[in-house]
Design a protein around this motif. Structure first.
Motif, mmCIF file in Angstrom:
data_model
loop_
_atom_site.group_PDB
_atom_site.id
_atom_site.type_symbol
_atom_site.label_atom_id
_atom_site.label_comp_id
_atom_site.label_asym_id
_atom_site.label_seq_id
_atom_site.Cartn_x
_atom_site.Cartn_y
_atom_site.Cartn_z
ATOM 1 N N ALA A 63 45.220 45.905 38.784
ATOM 2 C CA ALA A 63 45.846 46.027 37.462
ATOM 3 C C ALA A 63 45.697 44.730 36.668
ATOM 4 O O ALA A 63 45.425 44.750 35.463
ATOM 5 C CB ALA A 63 47.316 46.403 37.614
ATOM 6 N N LEU A 64 45.866 43.595 37.358
ATOM 7 C CA LEU A 64 45.718 42.305 36.669
ATOM 8 C C LEU A 64 44.253 42.053 36.314
ATOM 9 O O LEU A 64 43.954 41.402 35.308
ATOM 10 C CB LEU A 64 46.288 41.175 37.528
ATOM 11 C CG LEU A 64 47.814 41.219 37.707
ATOM 12 C CD1 LEU A 64 48.271 40.139 38.682
ATOM 13 C CD2 LEU A 64 48.525 41.048 36.358
ATOM 14 N N THR A 65 43.348 42.568 37.147
ATOM 15 C CA THR A 65 41.919 42.464 36.827
ATOM 16 C C THR A 65 41.607 43.214 35.537
ATOM 17 O O THR A 65 40.793 42.774 34.725
ATOM 18 C CB THR A 65 41.071 43.013 37.994
ATOM 19 O OG1 THR A 65 41.342 42.223 39.161
ATOM 20 C CG2 THR A 65 39.581 42.945 37.679
ATOM 21 N N GLU A 76 40.662 47.083 25.073
ATOM 22 C CA GLU A 76 42.006 47.232 25.625
ATOM 23 C C GLU A 76 42.007 48.097 26.888
ATOM 24 O O GLU A 76 41.577 49.249 26.873
ATOM 25 C CB GLU A 76 42.942 47.842 24.577
ATOM 26 C CG GLU A 76 44.347 48.026 25.097
ATOM 27 C CD GLU A 76 45.352 48.340 24.002
ATOM 28 O OE1 GLU A 76 45.067 48.059 22.822
ATOM 29 O OE2 GLU A 76 46.434 48.867 24.339
ATOM 30 N N THR A 77 42.464 47.507 28.003
ATOM 31 C CA THR A 77 42.611 48.248 29.254
ATOM 32 C C THR A 77 43.957 47.884 29.854
ATOM 33 O O THR A 77 44.140 46.787 30.374
ATOM 34 C CB THR A 77 41.496 47.865 30.264
ATOM 35 O OG1 THR A 77 41.315 46.444 30.212
ATOM 36 C CG2 THR A 77 40.200 48.564 29.980
ATOM 37 N N PRO A 78 44.944 48.792 29.736
ATOM 38 C CA PRO A 78 46.292 48.478 30.225
ATOM 39 C C PRO A 78 46.330 48.346 31.745
ATOM 40 O O PRO A 78 45.437 48.827 32.446
ATOM 41 C CB PRO A 78 47.122 49.669 29.758
ATOM 42 C CG PRO A 78 46.167 50.754 29.454
ATOM 43 C CD PRO A 78 44.844 50.131 29.151
ATOM 44 N N MET A 79 47.374 47.705 32.241
ATOM 45 C CA MET A 79 47.538 47.522 33.690
ATOM 46 C C MET A 79 47.590 48.869 34.395
ATOM 47 O O MET A 79 46.920 49.107 35.384
ATOM 48 C CB MET A 79 48.843 46.763 33.986
ATOM 49 C CG MET A 79 48.804 45.281 33.691
ATOM 50 S SD MET A 79 50.366 44.448 34.158
ATOM 51 C CE MET A 79 50.244 44.413 35.954
ATOM 52 N N VAL A 128 47.117 39.820 25.939
ATOM 53 C CA VAL A 128 47.084 41.089 26.693
ATOM 54 C C VAL A 128 48.538 41.556 26.844
ATOM 55 O O VAL A 128 49.466 40.808 26.559
ATOM 56 C CB VAL A 128 46.433 40.914 28.095
ATOM 57 C CG1 VAL A 128 44.957 40.580 27.969
ATOM 58 C CG2 VAL A 128 47.175 39.854 28.915
ATOM 59 N N ARG A 129 48.705 42.803 27.296
ATOM 60 C CA ARG A 129 50.061 43.344 27.388
ATOM 61 C C ARG A 129 50.406 43.664 28.834
ATOM 62 O O ARG A 129 49.637 44.308 29.541
ATOM 63 C CB ARG A 129 50.180 44.598 26.518
ATOM 64 C CG ARG A 129 51.616 44.964 26.144
ATOM 65 C CD ARG A 129 51.680 46.089 25.108
ATOM 66 N NE ARG A 129 50.837 47.187 25.493
ATOM 67 C CZ ARG A 129 49.709 47.544 24.875
ATOM 68 N NH1 ARG A 129 49.294 46.898 23.813
ATOM 69 N NH2 ARG A 129 49.003 48.559 25.316
ATOM 70 N N THR A 130 51.585 43.221 29.280
ATOM 71 C CA THR A 130 52.013 43.489 30.651
ATOM 72 C C THR A 130 52.513 44.922 30.776
ATOM 73 O O THR A 130 52.717 45.609 29.776
ATOM 74 C CB THR A 130 53.159 42.547 31.081
ATOM 75 O OG1 THR A 130 54.359 42.938 30.394
ATOM 76 C CG2 THR A 130 52.843 41.097 30.756
ATOM 77 N N THR A 141 48.506 36.065 33.683
ATOM 78 C CA THR A 141 48.175 36.858 34.879
ATOM 79 C C THR A 141 48.253 35.996 36.144
ATOM 80 O O THR A 141 48.509 36.520 37.224
ATOM 81 C CB THR A 141 46.760 37.476 34.787
ATOM 82 O OG1 THR A 141 45.786 36.444 34.610
ATOM 83 C CG2 THR A 141 46.670 38.482 33.656
ATOM 84 N N VAL A 142 48.048 34.702 35.989
ATOM 85 C CA VAL A 142 48.075 33.811 37.164
ATOM 86 C C VAL A 142 49.491 33.746 37.731
ATOM 87 O O VAL A 142 49.704 33.905 38.936
ATOM 88 C CB VAL A 142 47.561 32.406 36.793
ATOM 89 C CG1 VAL A 142 47.660 31.470 37.992
ATOM 90 C CG2 VAL A 142 46.123 32.486 36.295
ATOM 91 N N TRP A 143 50.469 33.537 36.862
ATOM 92 C CA TRP A 143 51.861 33.505 37.330
ATOM 93 C C TRP A 143 52.315 34.892 37.806
ATOM 94 O O TRP A 143 53.020 35.025 38.808
ATOM 95 C CB TRP A 143 52.790 32.992 36.235
ATOM 96 C CG TRP A 143 54.239 33.151 36.596
ATOM 97 C CD1 TRP A 143 55.160 33.951 36.001
ATOM 98 C CD2 TRP A 143 54.914 32.503 37.687
ATOM 99 N NE1 TRP A 143 56.364 33.841 36.643
ATOM 100 C CE2 TRP A 143 56.254 32.968 37.684
ATOM 101 C CE3 TRP A 143 54.523 31.580 38.670
ATOM 102 C CZ2 TRP A 143 57.201 32.548 38.615
ATOM 103 C CZ3 TRP A 143 55.472 31.164 39.615
ATOM 104 C CH2 TRP A 143 56.786 31.642 39.569
#
Ligand code: ZN
Length: 258
Positions: A63-65, A76-79, A128-130, A141-143
């Motif tokens: 998902a983070l990828t 746009e590709t959501p999680m 980007v959107r979580t 995304t790292v955290w």
């Protein structure tokens, strides 16, 4: 083959990536130590076996990828398509044969790491959107991955402990949890508590008390005391071992974190 290195040179980001990679190694170690027949046992996440935790951590990397790919391409590709689909995917992956489940988790982590290495300075800042709907730079995304791998390593219930976490991680986790409570519950909705880690200089007020600018509790606040690791474990909903309340009462259950 030449060693692959990160494209970014931002020291703050590189430090964050190091902490995420240490967490991934910690999670992988705790998982690799578990024999296949022990994956069916319950984890520390209510209602989840260890299999569910492994499935979720692998699918979280995927998902983070999707977010890093969004940042890199602008497409746009959501999680996740929806919360329901996310849960169904976890349920399904948890039923995979052990080897396939382990492969999913390991390969997804490697893929995410390769994406991070190749992300340009510009893409790291792209919005980007979580899954919770927050718009953040791709660097977040790292955290997001860091907290997943460290905390879920403990959830495997195979000897992982918040006591193993680096101090900087413990402090950031606690701030993250309290920040999430404040965002969701508002200043009046959060518990009237001050967290006082006995191994830190400063207290962490949960509610906004009038007189806590210097980090000391106001008289009406109940303080919870323990090591920073113990308080962070409690705050993330993983039990109150080692935590005591200043009024001698029971340690309250924390609000939900994520
Ligand atoms: Zn998680």
């Amino acid at each position: 083959m030449p060693a692959r290195t990160d494209k970014t040179t931002d020291p703050h980001l590189l430090a964050g990536l190091l902490l995420a990679r240490r967490g991934q190694a910690y999670f992988s170690r705790k998982l690799n130590e578990l024999r296949n027949d022990r994956l069916d046992a319950p984890s520390l996440v209510e209602g989840w076996t260890r299999r569910h935790v492994v499935a979720h951590v692998g699918l979280n990397a995927r998902a983070l990828t999707r977010l890093t790919e969004w940042a890199a391409t602008g497409v746009e590709t959501p999680m996740y398509a929806s919360p329901t689909e996310r849960d169904q995917e976890i349920e399904f992956a948890a039923t995979l044969p052990a080897r396939a489940l382990r492969n999913l988790c390991a390969h997804a982590a490697v893929h995410l790491d390769v994406e991070w290495r190749d992300l340009s300075e510009e893409a790291w800042h792209a919005p980007v959107r979580t899954a919770l709907g927050r718009v953040v730079p791709a660097s977040e995304t790292v955290w997001m991955r860091t907290r997943e791998v460290w905390v879920h390593a403990v959830d495997l219930e195979n000897g992982g402990s918040f006591d193993d976490f680096p101090a900087e991680l413990v402090d950031r986790l606690l701030a993250d949890v309290v920040g999430a409570w404040r965002r969701r519950l508002g200043p009046d909705g959060v518990p009237q508590l001050v967290l006082e880690p006995v191994d830190r200089e400063r207290a962490v007020p949960v509610a906004e008390f009038g007189t806590v600018a210097d980090g000391t509790a106001s008289p009406e606040a109940v303080a919870l005391r323990g090591t920073a690791a113990d308080l962070t474990r409690w705050a993330t909903g993983r039990g109150g071992a080692g935590v005591v309340a200043s009024n001698g009462g029971p340690v309250p259950a924390p609000p939900r974190w994520l």
